[in-house]
Design a protein around this motif. Structure first.
Motif, PDB file in Angstrom:
ATOM      1  N   PRO A 149      13.335  80.928   7.663  1.00 23.65           N
ATOM      2  CA  PRO A 149      13.047  81.793   6.802  1.00 23.65           C
ATOM      3  C   PRO A 149      12.987  83.131   6.795  1.00 23.65           C
ATOM      4  CG  PRO A 149      11.148  80.047   6.694  1.00 23.65           C
ATOM      5  CD  PRO A 149      11.861  80.023   7.980  1.00 23.65           C
ATOM      6  N   ARG A 150      13.160  83.335   8.283  1.00 24.03           N
ATOM      7  CA  ARG A 150      12.709  85.498   8.450  1.00 24.03           C
ATOM      8  C   ARG A 150      14.790  85.282   8.394  1.00 24.03           C
ATOM      9  NH1 ARG A 150       8.047  84.164  10.212  1.00 24.03           N
ATOM     10  NH2 ARG A 150       9.442  83.776  12.824  1.00 24.03           N
ATOM     11  N   GLY A 206      16.818  83.125   7.037  1.00 20.46           N
ATOM     12  CA  GLY A 206      17.339  83.219   5.859  1.00 20.46           C
ATOM     13  C   GLY A 206      17.071  84.467   5.124  1.00 20.46           C
ATOM     14  N   ALA A 207      16.546  85.151   5.265  1.00 23.51           N
ATOM     15  CA  ALA A 207      15.719  86.825   4.932  1.00 23.51           C
ATOM     16  C   ALA A 207      16.680  87.633   4.996  1.00 23.51           C
ATOM     17  CB  ALA A 207      14.347  87.037   4.412  1.00 23.51           C
TER      18      ALA A 207
END
Length: 586
Positions: A214-215, A217-218
Motif C-alpha cells: 500500500p505504501r 502504491g501510494a
C-alpha cells in the motif's frame, strides 16, 4: 565485437541526408500536384460551363485523374521512405543505445528513474518518422507557393489568405511554447513512475512479506498523478489549439469565398477564381493544421532525441585499442582509487599491492570499509580515478571490455542471473559456446551434479533473475560463470553468503583450482571459511589498506575470536571480528 558507440550521434541522421533530400523533392512534386484541383475547378467554371463543351470536360477529367494518380504514388513513396528512415535509424542506434544503457549505471549515479527510457525514446522517434508528422513539416515550406497563386488570382484574396496563414503560424508557435515545459515534466514524471513500479516488481517478495504494497502504491500513485497532470496539460493545449486551427481554416475558407463572391459581383474576378482560391487556401493551411495535430508527437520525439544524444555522448567510447595478449603473470595495483559513479567521494584510495600468478588474496574488513568497491575496481566495473590497475603491464583501460571479460571472472555480492538456460548463463550467453568448457566450469565450481538433477539439466530455464533456483544454487551457478573459460583473474565478492558447508567446501576447491592452473583469485569475505583457499590477506578500513601479507601473519595481528553465547555454533565456522584499532600497513 560489440557495435562501437558513435562519438557524434547526430551523424546518424546526417547519414540519411540523401533520403531526406528525396523526401523534400517528392514533397515539392506533391505540393505542385495539389494545385491540380484548384486549376481543374478554375477551368470547369471559366471554360467548360461557358462553352458547354463535353469533350473539354472529359479531357480535363482524364488529366486530373492522371495527376491524382501521380500524387498518390509520390505520397506513398514519401511515406515508405520516411518509414525506412525510421527503421534505418533504429538499426543504426539500437545496439549503441542498448550498450549505452548497460554502461550508463557505471558512469553516472543511479537516480531510480526509468532505466528503459532510452529504448522507449528510440521507439518514439522511429514511430514519429513513420507517421504523418514529418510529411506535414516537409509540406510547410510550400505554403508560400499557394499564397503566391492566391495573390495572382487577386491581391485581396492573397491578403486574406496571408492573414489566415499568419494567424495559424502564431497558433503553431503558441502550441510549441505552451507545451514544451509540460511535455518535459511529463517525461520526467513518467520515468519516476516507471522506475518505482520496476523496483517494486523486482523486490516483490520483500514488498509482500513486509506489507509495503500500500505504501509503495501510494508513492506510485503520486508519481502517476503528476504524470497524468502534465500529460493532460499538454493534451489540453495541443487539443485546444488544434480545434482552433480547424475552425480558423474553415472560417478562412468561407472568408475567401465571400471575398471572391464580392470580386465576382464587382467584375474583378470570375466564378472559377472564387472557387479555386477557396480550395487553394484550404490546401495552403492544411500542413499547419496537421503540424499542430502532430505537435505532441513532434515534441516528444525531439526530447527523446536529445536524451539519446546525451546518453550516447556520456557513454561514448574512444576508438577501440589494439587487442592485447592474454595476461599470465601478475596483477598490479598502483596507488589506485575509485568511487561510485556520479559521486565525488573516494570509496577506496591509495591502494597498492601486487599478486603473482597462482596467488590467492582474501580481502577482509568491517562493513563499508571499501571491500566491494575494491572488487569493482579490480575488474574494471568502476574506472580508476587515480593510479593504475594492471594485468601484466597493461592498465585495464588499455583493454577492450569484450577482451578483458575473457580474462576476468567476477562474482558480485548481489548475484544476478539472466533469463535463459543454465548453460547459457554459465557460458555468459556466448552464441556458440564449447559444451566441454561449460561442463568444465561447472565441475570447477562443483555444480555439475547439482545441475544434472535439475528438471532439464543444463537446458533448464531459470527464469528472470534465476527465480527458478534457490539462493545457494544461483550463487554456485554464478561461480561457474565466473570460472568459465579459465580466466586469469577471478574476483569473488562474498561468494559464500548463501552456501552451506558442502558449498563452502566446493568454493575452497574452486579457489585452489584457479591457483593451481596459474590464475589469481581475490576473495572478499566476512566469514573466515571463505579464506581457506587463499595464502594472502588484505585488510581494508575506511577505504584504505590497513594490513597486507601472508594470511596467518595478518590474521594473527588483526583478528580475534568473538565471544559467543550458549547457542550452538554452526559447524566448521568460527565467528571472527575485525579488531578495533587496526595496525598500520605491513
Amino acid at each position: 565485437m560489440s557495435s562501437p558507440l558513435p562519438a557524434r550521434p547526430p551523424s546518424v541522421l546526417a547519414a540519411c541526408r540523401g533520403a531526406f533530400l528525396g523526401v523534400a523533392l517528392l514533397s515539392g512534386l506533391i505540393n505542385l500536384l495539389y494545385l491540380s484541383g484548384s486549376i481543374f475547378m478554375l477551368e470547369v467554371y471559366d471554360r467548360v460551363l461557358p462553352s458547354r463543351s463535353l469533350p473539354t470536360l472529359v479531357g480535363l477529367c482524364l488529366i486530373l485523374l492522371a495527376l491524382y494518380l501521380f500524387q498518390g504514388l509520390f505520397d506513398a513513396i514519401r511515406s515508405r521512405i520516411l518509414a525506412r528512415v525510421g527503421a534505418a535509424l533504429d538499426e543504426d542506434l539500437s545496439q549503441p543505445v542498448f550498450q549505452a544503457l548497460l554502461r550508463a549505471p557505471l558512469v553516472a549515479r543511479k537516480d531510480g528513474g526509468d532505466g528503459q527510457q532510452p529504448l522507449r525514446d528510440l521507439d518514439q522517434l522511429r514511430a514519429f518518422l513513420a507517421g504523418s508528422g514529418p510529411a506535414a513539416l516537409f509540406d510547410l515550406p510550400w505554403m508560400p507557393l499557394y499564397l503566391v497563386v492566391c495573390f495572382a488570382f487577386h491581391p485581396l484574396i492573397g491578403l486574406v489568405a496571408l492573414a489566415g496563414a499568419l494567424v495559424l503560424v502564431v497558433v503553431t508557435l503558441l502550441t510549441e511554447v505552451l507545451t514544451r515545459a509540460a511535455t518535459k515534466e511529463a517525461a520526467a514524471a513518467a520515468a519516476l513512475r516507471n522506475g518505482l513500479s520496476e523496483g517494486a516488481r523486482r523486490n516483490a517478495e520483500v514488498v509482500q512479506a513486509l506489507g509495503m504494497g500500500p505504501r509503495l502504491g501510494a508513492r506510485w500513485g503520486e508519481a502517476n498523478g503528476r504524470f497524468l497532470a502534465f500529460q493532460q496539460r499538454t493534451s489540453d493545449v495541443a487539443g485546444g489549439f488544434g480545434a482552433m486551427s480547424k475552425v480558423l481554416r474553415m472560417l478562412l475558407q468561407s472568408a475567401v469565398l465571400a471575398v471572391g463572391a464580392y470580386l465576382v459581383i464587382g467584375g474583378e474576378a470570375t466564378a472559377g477564381i472564387m472557387i479555386a482560391s477557396s480550395i487553394l487556401t484550404s490546401r495552403a493551411l492544411a500542413p499547419v493544421e496537421l503540424a499542430i495535430a502532430n505537435w505532441k508527437g513532434f515534441v516528444g520525439a525531439r526530447q527523446g532525441w536529445r536524451r539519446l544524444k546525451e546518453l550516447l555522448r556520456a557513454t561514448a567510447r574512444a576508438e577501440p585499442p589494439l587487442q592485447l595478449p592474454a595476461p599470465c603473470r601478475q596483477l598490479s595495483v598502483e596507488s589506485a582509487g575509485t568511487g561510485a559513479p556520479g559521486s565525488q567521494r573516494f570509496a577506496v584510495q591509495d591502494v597498492s599491492f601486487q599478486l603473482a600468478a597462482g596467488a590467492g588474496l582474501g580481502v577482509i574488513g568491517p562493513s563499508a570499509s571499501g571491500k566491494s568497491s575494491l572488487a569493482r575496481l579490480l575488474v574494471g566495473v568502476w574506472p580508476t580515478w587515480r593510479g593504475k590497475v594492471r594485468l601484466d603491464a597493461a592498465a585495464l583501460e588499455q583493454w577492450r571490455p569484450e577482451d578483458l571479460g575473457q580474462h576476468v571472472g567476477y562474482l558480485p555480492q548481489d548475484v544476478e542471473l539472466l533469463a535463459g538456460t543454465v548453460a547459457q548463463n554459465i557460458a555468459r550467453f556466448h552464441p556458440d559456446p564449447d559444451p566441454q568448457a561449460v561442463i568444465a566450469a561447472a565441475r570447477a565450481a562443483n555444480v555439475h551434479e547439482m545441475i544434472l538433477h535439475l528438471p532439464d539439466g543444463y537446458e533448464t530455464q531459470i527464469g528472470e533473475a534465476g527465480a527458478a533456483l534457490s539462493g545457494g544454487q544461483r550463487q554456485r551457478i554464478a561461480l561457474a560463470r565466473a570460472l568459465y573459460g579459465n580466466p586469469f583473474l577471478v574476483v569473488l565478492d562474498e561468494p559464500n553468503s548463501n552456501l552451506d558447508a558442502e558449498g563452502e567446501q566446493a568454493l575452497t576447491q574452486a579457489i585452489l583450482g584457479v591457483r593451481a592452473r596459474g590464475g589469481i583469485v581475490v576473495v572478499v569475505a566476512h566469514r573466515p571459511s571463505a579464506l581457506a583457499g587463499v595464502d594472502l590477506v588484505l585488510v581494508m578500513n575506511d577505504g584504505q589498506v590497513q594490513n597486507f601479507g601472508p594470511k596467518d601473519e595478518v590474521l594473527a595481528r588483526v583478528l580475534r575470536p568473538v565471544a559467543v553465547g550458549p547457542e550452538p555454533k554452526m559447524p566448521n565456522v568460527t565467528p571472527l571480528k575485525v579488531a578495533e584499532g587496526l595496525g598500520a600497513v605491513s
